[in-house]
Motif scaffolding. Structure first.
Motif, mmCIF file in Angstrom:
data_model
loop_
_atom_site.group_PDB
_atom_site.id
_atom_site.type_symbol
_atom_site.label_atom_id
_atom_site.label_comp_id
_atom_site.label_asym_id
_atom_site.label_seq_id
_atom_site.Cartn_x
_atom_site.Cartn_y
_atom_site.Cartn_z
ATOM 1 N N VAL A 38 0.859 -1.191 0.000
ATOM 2 C CA VAL A 38 0.000 0.000 0.000
ATOM 3 C C VAL A 38 0.896 1.243 0.000
ATOM 4 C CG1 VAL A 38 -1.842 -1.192 1.223
ATOM 5 C CG2 VAL A 38 -0.197 0.169 2.525
ATOM 6 N N PRO A 39 0.417 2.361 -0.541
ATOM 7 C CA PRO A 39 1.259 3.564 -0.650
ATOM 8 C C PRO A 39 1.302 4.388 0.631
ATOM 9 C CG PRO A 39 -0.862 3.980 -1.676
ATOM 10 C CD PRO A 39 -0.873 2.532 -1.238
ATOM 11 N N SER A 40 1.735 3.771 1.710
ATOM 12 C CA SER A 40 1.757 4.491 2.995
ATOM 13 C C SER A 40 2.815 5.587 3.004
ATOM 14 C CB SER A 40 1.987 3.513 4.145
ATOM 15 O OG SER A 40 3.147 2.735 3.926
ATOM 16 N N SER A 41 3.971 5.303 2.431
ATOM 17 C CA SER A 41 5.013 6.325 2.376
ATOM 18 C C SER A 41 4.570 7.498 1.504
ATOM 19 C CB SER A 41 6.316 5.720 1.826
ATOM 20 O OG SER A 41 7.355 6.677 1.805
ATOM 21 N N GLU A 42 3.914 7.180 0.387
ATOM 22 C CA GLU A 42 3.424 8.232 -0.504
ATOM 23 C C GLU A 42 2.348 9.080 0.184
ATOM 24 O OE1 GLU A 42 3.925 5.169 -1.187
ATOM 25 O OE2 GLU A 42 4.987 4.924 -3.081
ATOM 26 N N ALA A 43 1.491 8.429 0.963
ATOM 27 C CA ALA A 43 0.464 9.173 1.705
ATOM 28 C C ALA A 43 1.117 10.130 2.704
ATOM 29 C CB ALA A 43 -0.461 8.205 2.434
ATOM 30 N N ALA A 44 2.156 9.641 3.378
ATOM 31 C CA ALA A 44 2.869 10.496 4.335
ATOM 32 C C ALA A 44 3.519 11.677 3.622
ATOM 33 C CB ALA A 44 3.913 9.675 5.080
ATOM 34 N N GLU A 45 4.073 11.433 2.440
ATOM 35 C CA GLU A 45 4.693 12.515 1.671
ATOM 36 C C GLU A 45 3.660 13.569 1.280
ATOM 37 O OE1 GLU A 45 6.642 10.800 -1.680
ATOM 38 O OE2 GLU A 45 8.121 9.710 -0.482
ATOM 39 N N LEU A 46 2.483 13.124 0.808
ATOM 40 C CA LEU A 46 1.439 14.066 0.391
ATOM 41 C C LEU A 46 0.975 14.936 1.551
ATOM 42 C CD1 LEU A 46 -0.728 11.853 -2.002
ATOM 43 C CD2 LEU A 46 0.653 13.841 -2.642
ATOM 44 N N VAL A 47 0.793 14.321 2.723
ATOM 45 C CA VAL A 47 0.346 15.093 3.877
ATOM 46 C C VAL A 47 1.453 16.062 4.322
ATOM 47 C CG1 VAL A 47 -0.371 14.982 6.289
ATOM 48 C CG2 VAL A 47 -1.274 13.345 4.645
ATOM 49 N N THR A 48 2.684 15.595 4.315
ATOM 50 C CA THR A 48 3.798 16.466 4.696
ATOM 51 C C THR A 48 3.887 17.668 3.759
ATOM 52 O OG1 THR A 48 5.039 14.571 5.581
ATOM 53 C CG2 THR A 48 6.286 16.576 5.120
ATOM 54 N N GLN A 49 3.775 17.415 2.464
ATOM 55 C CA GLN A 49 3.791 18.519 1.500
ATOM 56 C C GLN A 49 2.648 19.496 1.765
ATOM 57 O OE1 GLN A 49 3.750 16.203 -2.170
ATOM 58 N NE2 GLN A 49 5.864 16.812 -2.603
ATOM 59 N N ALA A 50 1.464 18.963 2.037
ATOM 60 C CA ALA A 50 0.306 19.819 2.288
ATOM 61 C C ALA A 50 0.532 20.735 3.489
ATOM 62 C CB ALA A 50 -0.940 18.962 2.510
ATOM 63 N N LEU A 51 1.214 20.211 4.510
ATOM 64 C CA LEU A 51 1.386 20.978 5.746
ATOM 65 C C LEU A 51 2.482 22.040 5.649
ATOM 66 C CD1 LEU A 51 1.002 18.051 8.295
ATOM 67 C CD2 LEU A 51 -0.656 19.868 7.824
ATOM 68 N N VAL A 52 3.456 21.829 4.750
ATOM 69 C CA VAL A 52 4.570 22.788 4.662
ATOM 70 C C VAL A 52 4.499 23.662 3.422
ATOM 71 C CG1 VAL A 52 6.073 21.238 5.970
ATOM 72 C CG2 VAL A 52 6.123 21.170 3.464
ATOM 73 N N CYS A 53 3.571 23.369 2.510
ATOM 74 C CA CYS A 53 3.515 24.061 1.217
ATOM 75 C C CYS A 53 3.165 25.546 1.357
ATOM 76 C CB CYS A 53 2.491 23.381 0.304
ATOM 77 S SG CYS A 53 2.387 24.109 -1.350
ATOM 78 N N ARG A 54 3.781 26.347 0.495
ATOM 79 C CA ARG A 54 3.488 27.787 0.475
ATOM 80 C C ARG A 54 2.196 28.079 -0.300
ATOM 81 N NH1 ARG A 54 9.312 30.417 -1.342
ATOM 82 N NH2 ARG A 54 10.623 29.492 0.304
#
Length: 301
Positions: A38-54
């Motif tokens: 399952v894409p758990s690492s990818e999900a974590a990346e997407l959420v991390t990007q969402a939280l730090v994105c400008r």
């Protein structure tokens, strides 16, 4: 994996994330869980990007283009801590890191948290239970039940569904053809093999040759000297586990008697669990080979 691909593959998880991100109601701790592949690492990346994105999009996901998003995709950046196998010393490190940064969104990603030592998990209990403002903790796990209940109960748990086996097999283009089906059957996906490795070409031939020797001492010697020599580059947890899974798949396709198959499967299941626990995967190989040899010779008496 970009947002569109993730939303198509994981519609239920995507809906939950959209509701939180677009409404600025992000949970302080999230656990993504699901079987291998399952894409758990990818999900974590997407959420991390969402939280730090400008410049997040209307759904709250990251743009994927700014410096912060690019850094998050590489598991780095100011205010981002990423660990794929947590130990107690890492728990102290991450808490110290976050004590030095207090501005903006900060994200702590801990992958394979179900494999973290109990000491490490307990060391993080207060950190997760009483989060500091601006900190989001993201955990991933293969088994939700293997996460400490005191931590699991404090997380928003989001289940991810695996890619269908036939689709995983098609996507595993970096593997030799004779290994693709075995890897897909065991739940492996393309994300498990980010870089080419010439040893992958040798796994299925080694599996087939080992089966011809597994009832004699030469079987263990073959594994120890030619396949997984101690301290060799390929003698890693991931490669040993892949060998065990490939061996299990090969036995499943064989015409061995049901009792023999059951015995071998039991030895391999114990082998996979041993690989998770031991610092030296060679020990798991020795134990697995010894169990199979004893079991086969016992059945013949």
């Amino acid at each position: 994996m970009d947002k569109e691909t993730f939303c198509k593959a994981q519609p239920a998880a995507a809906r939950i994330l959209k509701q939180m991100l677009s409404g600025n109601r992000m949970a302080h701790a999230v656990l993504f869980w699901g079987p291998r592949g399952v894409p758990s690492s990818e999900a974590a990346e997407l959420v991390t990007q969402a939280l730090v994105c400008r410049n997040p999009d209307p759904d709250g996901f990251g743009c994927g283009k700014c410096l912060e998003c690019r850094n998050a995709a590489e598991h780095r950046g100011i205010g981002v801590y990423w660990n794929s196998r947590l130990q107690k010393k890492n728990a102290a490190e991450l808490q110290e890191q976050f004590s030095l940064t207090s501005e903006g969104s900060r994200v702590c990603v801990l992958e394979n948290f179900d494999e973290a030592t109990p000491q490490a998990a307990n060391a993080l209990l207060k950190f997760i239970e009483e989060p500091q403002p601006g900190i989001t903790v993201i955990l991933t796990a293969g088994e939700r039940s293997a996460v400490l209940p005191t931590i699991e109960s404090r997380c928003l748990c989001i289940q991810l569904r695996p890619m269908p086996e036939k689709d995983r097999a098609k996507a595993l283009t970096q593997l030799p053809e004779d290994l693709r089906q075995a890897a897909a059957s065991a739940g492996y996906g393309p994300e498990d093999f980010p870089e080419p490795d010439e040893f992958l070409e040798r796994i299925m031939p080694a599996v087939k040759h080992y089966i011809t020797l597994w009832d004699v001492p030469d079987g263990l010697l073959f594994l120890q000297l030619e396949v997984f020599p101690a301290r060799a580059a390929q003698t890693t947890r991931s490669m040993v586990r892949l060998f065990f899974e490939a061996l299990q798949w090969q036995v499943r396709q064989s015409e061995l008697e049901a009792e023999t198959k059951a015995m071998v499967f039991d030895a391999l299941i114990q082998g996979v669990e041993a690989v998770k626990r031991t610092a030296d995967p060679s020990l798991a190989i020795d134990q697995m080979a010894s169990r199979i040899r004893k079991g086969i010779n016992h059945d013949r008496t």
